[in-house]
Design an enzyme around this catalytic site. Structure first.
Site, short mmCIF file in Angstrom:
data_model
loop_
_atom_site.label_atom_id
_atom_site.label_comp_id
_atom_site.label_asym_id
_atom_site.label_seq_id
_atom_site.Cartn_x
_atom_site.Cartn_y
_atom_site.Cartn_z
N HIS A 230 -13.27 -5.11 -0.96
CA HIS A 230 -11.91 -5.13 -0.41
C HIS A 230 -11.87 -4.58 1.01
CE1 HIS A 230 -7.37 -4.23 -1.27
NE2 HIS A 230 -7.60 -4.34 0.03
N CYS B 63 0.81 -1.22 0.00
CA CYS B 63 0.00 0.00 0.00
C CYS B 63 0.84 1.27 0.00
CB CYS B 63 -0.91 0.03 1.22
SG CYS B 63 -2.13 -1.30 1.29
N GLU C 297 -25.83 9.89 14.43
CA GLU C 297 -25.03 10.64 15.39
C GLU C 297 -23.53 10.44 15.18
OE1 GLU C 297 -24.33 13.24 18.65
OE2 GLU C 297 -26.08 12.87 17.34
N HIS D 224 -9.42 -4.45 6.28
CA HIS D 224 -10.29 -5.32 5.48
C HIS D 224 -11.56 -5.60 6.28
CE1 HIS D 224 -6.61 -7.01 3.09
NE2 HIS D 224 -6.90 -5.76 2.78
N HIS E 31 -5.40 1.22 6.86
CA HIS E 31 -6.11 0.39 5.87
C HIS E 31 -6.62 -0.87 6.57
CE1 HIS E 31 -7.30 -1.84 2.42
NE2 HIS E 31 -6.25 -2.63 2.40
#
Length: 401
Positions: A119, A23, A69, A44, A42
């Site tokens: 993903h 990434c 909220e 999953h 990141h």
């Protein structure tokens, strides 16, 4: 900082032998276009992944959420804001997402997250603490969106009731006659009506006050979840694609008709049924457009059919002359050769219509009779989706235990 590039490393990792994440190009995209960002997370998350699938066409470019909220926890938004979280399509490797990520960051600068279809999600913040808090808030919103969908609610629509509005409060005061005299009886009647409504049982699985789901029908977009009043006794559903796989019809039911057609025509149908079916199938063909492949094959000699059948196809049969034609054909059928020809005509017409998947009235009736016999004899075994029975139990409402 804005000038960060791939080769810039602040400090080596404390754990030896680590390699850069796949990434990494995406981190730099965020840091380049969001100067205040100091941390990108990141995940999953199952909730994030399922949120990208709320649109069954998988073409949605954003997920919209409002009037929750927890919107206050993702930055730049409040309870009644409309949060638009961009959705990008997944790629075989994460570094290939960089160009898509860059486009949506520039297009939706108020949002601190991007969903990746099937993903997960990328979330960033001005510190690792803020990024973590926002990541948890986004995940809460994704879970809410998925669960609201299962209740037939659209998380992107402003609720029609249940949310305080100052203008409604003012209008309500005017309608109730605030500041006027002599309206006590009217006000008491309205308050009594509200008390009754408040104690009325809600429908089985939605929060609408109307027991016949009229509020659900007024949503801006149609709900994809079937909603039933609590006292519903009957549920009318389509079969193909709803209770049964469409492939079952194509792969099992249609081939069964073609395989058993000869036996059914010669051994299961009376002479009158043969003649009625033949005339009905001829009308099925005549109702087709002149350039339909079935009609062209039958009339142009592509199909090996007798001239007598072609002649019948060329003579229009309608409500006015059907009775006379049937009487004439029954008279002709007294000879064995004619009856055999009529049976062959039925076989030829069914095969021609089914070869192009024509949904003729008489054809469908004949197929239905054959399938009924097949189910009764055990030669056909029906297919039902494994989740259909649990769905019916769900429609009955929550288990009182």
């Amino acid at each position: 900082p804005v000038h960060v590039q791939f080769e810039d490393v602040v400090a080596p990792p404390k754990t030896p032998d680590l390699r850069q994440s796949a990434c990494t190009p995406l981190w730099y995209v965020v840091y380049r276009h969001v100067p205040t960002a100091m941390c990108v997370i990141h995940t999953h998350s199952m909730h994030a992944q399922m949120a990208t699938l709320l649109d069954p066409t998988e073409k949605a470019t954003t997920l919209k959420i409002t009037h929750l909220e927890m919107l206050k926890g993702v930055g730049n938004h409040s309870y009644d804001s409309v949060l638009e979280i961009p959705i990008i399509d997944n790629r075989p490797t994460e570094d290939l997402l960089a160009s898509q990520l860059e486009r949506v960051i520039l297009k939706y600068p108020k949002c601190n997250a991007v969903l990746v279809r099937r993903h997960g999600v990328y979330v960033w913040g001005d510190s690792w603490e803020q990024a973590k808090a926002q990541c948890e808030s986004f995940d809460y919103l994704f879970e809410s969106a998925v669960k609201m969908k299962s209740m037939g609610l659209d998380c992107g629509l402003v609720p029609v009731s249940g949310t305080y509005r100052e203008e409604e409060e003012r209008n309500d005061g005017k309608e109730r006659g605030v500041g006027r005299e002599g309206d006590d009886e009217t006000m008491q009647a309205e308050e009594k009506k509200e008390d009754v409504a408040a104690t009325t049982a809600a429908p089985a699985f939605n929060g609408a006050a109307s027991s016949d789901n009229q509020i659900d029908l007024r949503l801006a977009t149609p709900t994809t979840i079937p909603l039933l009043p609590r006292d519903a006794k009957h549920l009318l559903l389509d079969i193909e694609g709803t209770t049964t796989s469409i492939a079952f019809v194509k792969d099992t039911l249609f081939p069964y008709v073609l395989t058993h057609l000869d036996d059914h025509v010669h051994n299961q149908m009376t002479n009158d049924e043969i003649i009625d079916t033949m005339v009905g199938l001829i009308k099925d063909v005549q109702s087709l457009n002149h350039d339909h492949p079935t009609k062209k094959e039958l009339l142009n000699g592509t199909k090996d059919i007798p001239a007598s059948l072609v002649q019948l196809l060329l003579n229009p049969i309608d409500d006015d002359n059907t009775t006379a034609i049937l009487a004439y054909l029954r008279l002709q059928s007294e000879t064995l050769s004619k009856m055999d020809q009529y049976k062959q005509n039925v076989l030829s017409l069914v095969q021609a219509l089914m070869s192009h998947d024509v949904k003729g009235t008489t054809l469908k009736s004949l197929q239905g009779n054959m399938w009924k016999r097949g189910y009764h004899s055990g030669q056909l075994q029906g297919h039902v989706y494994s989740d259909f029975l649990p769905f019916l139990h769900w429609c009955r409402g929550p288990d009182p235990t």
